[in-house]
Design a protein around this motif. Structure first.
Motif, PDB file in Angstrom:
ATOM      1  N   ARG A  65     -46.299  36.646  16.778  1.00  0.00           N
ATOM      2  CA  ARG A  65     -47.766  36.589  16.958  1.00  0.00           C
ATOM      3  C   ARG A  65     -48.259  37.747  17.809  1.00  0.00           C
ATOM      4  NH1 ARG A  65     -47.162  31.982  20.775  1.00  0.00           N
ATOM      5  NH2 ARG A  65     -47.709  32.903  22.767  1.00  0.00           N
ATOM      6  N   HIS A  66     -47.471  38.181  18.797  1.00  0.00           N
ATOM      7  CA  HIS A  66     -47.868  39.328  19.609  1.00  0.00           C
ATOM      8  C   HIS A  66     -47.847  40.604  18.778  1.00  0.00           C
ATOM      9  CE1 HIS A  66     -46.718  37.258  23.662  1.00  0.00           C
ATOM     10  NE2 HIS A  66     -47.880  36.849  23.196  1.00  0.00           N
ATOM     11  N   TRP A  67     -46.791  40.796  18.003  1.00  0.00           N
ATOM     12  CA  TRP A  67     -46.699  41.975  17.143  1.00  0.00           C
ATOM     13  C   TRP A  67     -47.869  42.002  16.163  1.00  0.00           C
ATOM     14  CZ3 TRP A  67     -45.004  46.625  16.781  1.00  0.00           C
ATOM     15  CH2 TRP A  67     -44.967  47.266  15.548  1.00  0.00           C
ATOM     16  N   ASN A  68     -48.133  40.874  15.521  1.00  0.00           N
ATOM     17  CA  ASN A  68     -49.218  40.815  14.538  1.00  0.00           C
ATOM     18  C   ASN A  68     -50.581  41.054  15.179  1.00  0.00           C
ATOM     19  OD1 ASN A  68     -47.621  40.386  12.239  1.00  0.00           O
ATOM     20  ND2 ASN A  68     -47.438  38.215  12.723  1.00  0.00           N
ATOM     21  N   ARG A  73     -55.102  44.656  15.482  1.00  0.00           N
ATOM     22  CA  ARG A  73     -56.115  45.289  16.317  1.00  0.00           C
ATOM     23  C   ARG A  73     -56.035  46.820  16.314  1.00  0.00           C
ATOM     24  NH1 ARG A  73     -60.906  43.550  17.910  1.00  0.00           N
ATOM     25  NH2 ARG A  73     -61.431  44.129  20.004  1.00  0.00           N
ATOM     26  N   TYR A  74     -54.819  47.384  16.362  1.00  0.00           N
ATOM     27  CA  TYR A  74     -54.687  48.813  16.623  1.00  0.00           C
ATOM     28  C   TYR A  74     -54.061  49.643  15.505  1.00  0.00           C
ATOM     29  CZ  TYR A  74     -55.659  47.272  21.379  1.00  0.00           C
ATOM     30  OH  TYR A  74     -56.229  46.707  22.484  1.00  0.00           O
ATOM     31  N   ALA A 109     -60.472  42.145  13.487  1.00  0.00           N
ATOM     32  CA  ALA A 109     -59.505  43.225  13.289  1.00  0.00           C
ATOM     33  C   ALA A 109     -60.127  44.471  12.658  1.00  0.00           C
ATOM     34  CB  ALA A 109     -58.345  42.742  12.420  1.00  0.00           C
ATOM     35  N   ILE A 110     -61.157  44.273  11.851  1.00  0.00           N
ATOM     36  CA  ILE A 110     -61.813  45.391  11.162  1.00  0.00           C
ATOM     37  C   ILE A 110     -63.308  45.330  11.485  1.00  0.00           C
ATOM     38  CG2 ILE A 110     -62.190  46.551   8.950  1.00  0.00           C
ATOM     39  CD1 ILE A 110     -59.811  44.858   7.870  1.00  0.00           C
ATOM     40  N   PRO A 111     -63.692  45.764  12.675  1.00  0.00           N
ATOM     41  CA  PRO A 111     -65.107  45.692  13.038  1.00  0.00           C
ATOM     42  C   PRO A 111     -65.939  46.626  12.164  1.00  0.00           C
ATOM     43  CG  PRO A 111     -63.870  46.894  14.693  1.00  0.00           C
ATOM     44  CD  PRO A 111     -62.874  46.379  13.709  1.00  0.00           C
ATOM     45  N   PRO A 112     -67.224  46.313  12.023  1.00  0.00           N
ATOM     46  CA  PRO A 112     -68.064  47.179  11.191  1.00  0.00           C
ATOM     47  C   PRO A 112     -68.204  48.570  11.816  1.00  0.00           C
ATOM     48  CG  PRO A 112     -69.394  45.548  12.349  1.00  0.00           C
ATOM     49  CD  PRO A 112     -67.968  45.207  12.623  1.00  0.00           C
ATOM     50  N   LEU A 113     -68.177  49.572  10.964  1.00  0.00           N
ATOM     51  CA  LEU A 113     -68.348  50.950  11.415  1.00  0.00           C
ATOM     52  C   LEU A 113     -69.796  51.358  11.199  1.00  0.00           C
ATOM     53  CD1 LEU A 113     -65.142  52.483   9.828  1.00  0.00           C
ATOM     54  CD2 LEU A 113     -65.504  51.876  12.214  1.00  0.00           C
TER      55      LEU A 113
END
Length: 184
Positions: A65-68, A73-74, A109-113
């Motif tokens: 879960r930490h890896w995911n 996020r990054y 995870a994929i915020p709007p740009l």
């Protein structure tokens, strides 16, 4: 090579698999990668090797879960990011529907740009603006306040996972001596 922080090590390691080794334009060679990572004596090939080693070490040592959470996020690798989102969504406890949780994790995870509107030339994932409309996330038409509370709760859980993951990564990287604050 030594990283200035845990976050810079994680971001650099996660970006390593998306970095190409093709010849660069003259203006691209002007960018000094050593400003983000301390290690003036290392060349690009050595930096890439260390980034790949850190990637493998974190992938092996961190709990899933930490890896995911870190990948979602990054990471700049679209396939890994989507896979991590798919693995995180089922483990988030929420009174909201699974669809709502999945879309909330994806939006986190994929915020709007800004200004992207799905026509960005980069290879980043760009979701249409309609995706971020919470009215489409909840088929039961709960109150707006309820949906906002659910989304905020999902975001808090995910942010806590990232914080835990960064602390765990710091222990791993400090033990390896690749952090500036823990360098010998």
């Amino acid at each position: 090579m030594i990283y200035s922080s845990v976050l810079s090590a994680v971001v650099s390691a996660l970006a390593a698999e998306c970095i190409d080794s093709t010849a660069k334009q003259a203006w691209q060679k002007l960018i000094d990668l050593d400003t983000a990572r301390v290690g003036a004596g290392s060349n690009a090939h050595q930096r890439m090797q260390v980034d790949c080693w850190v990637f493998a070490r974190l992938h092996r040592e961190l709990i899933p879960r930490h890896w995911n959470a870190l990948v979602a996020r990054y990471s700049t690798h679209n396939g890994r990011k989507v896979e991590a989102i798919g693995r995180l969504a089922p483990i988030i406890a929420s009174p909201a529907s699974r669809l709502f949780v999945y879309k909330a994790v994806t939006a986190w995870a994929i915020p709007p740009l800004k200004g992207a509107e799905g026509k960005r030339s980069s290879k980043m994932i760009v979701l249409p603006a309609e995706f971020y409309d919470m009215n489409t996330w909840d088929l039961e038409a709960n109150h707006e306040r309820t949906r906002r509370r659910w989304r905020q709760a999902v975001g808090v859980v995910l942010d806590e996972m990232v914080s835990e993951a960064l602390r765990a990564a710091e222990v791993i990287l400090a033990g390896e001596g690749v952090l500036l604050s823990h360098a010998a």
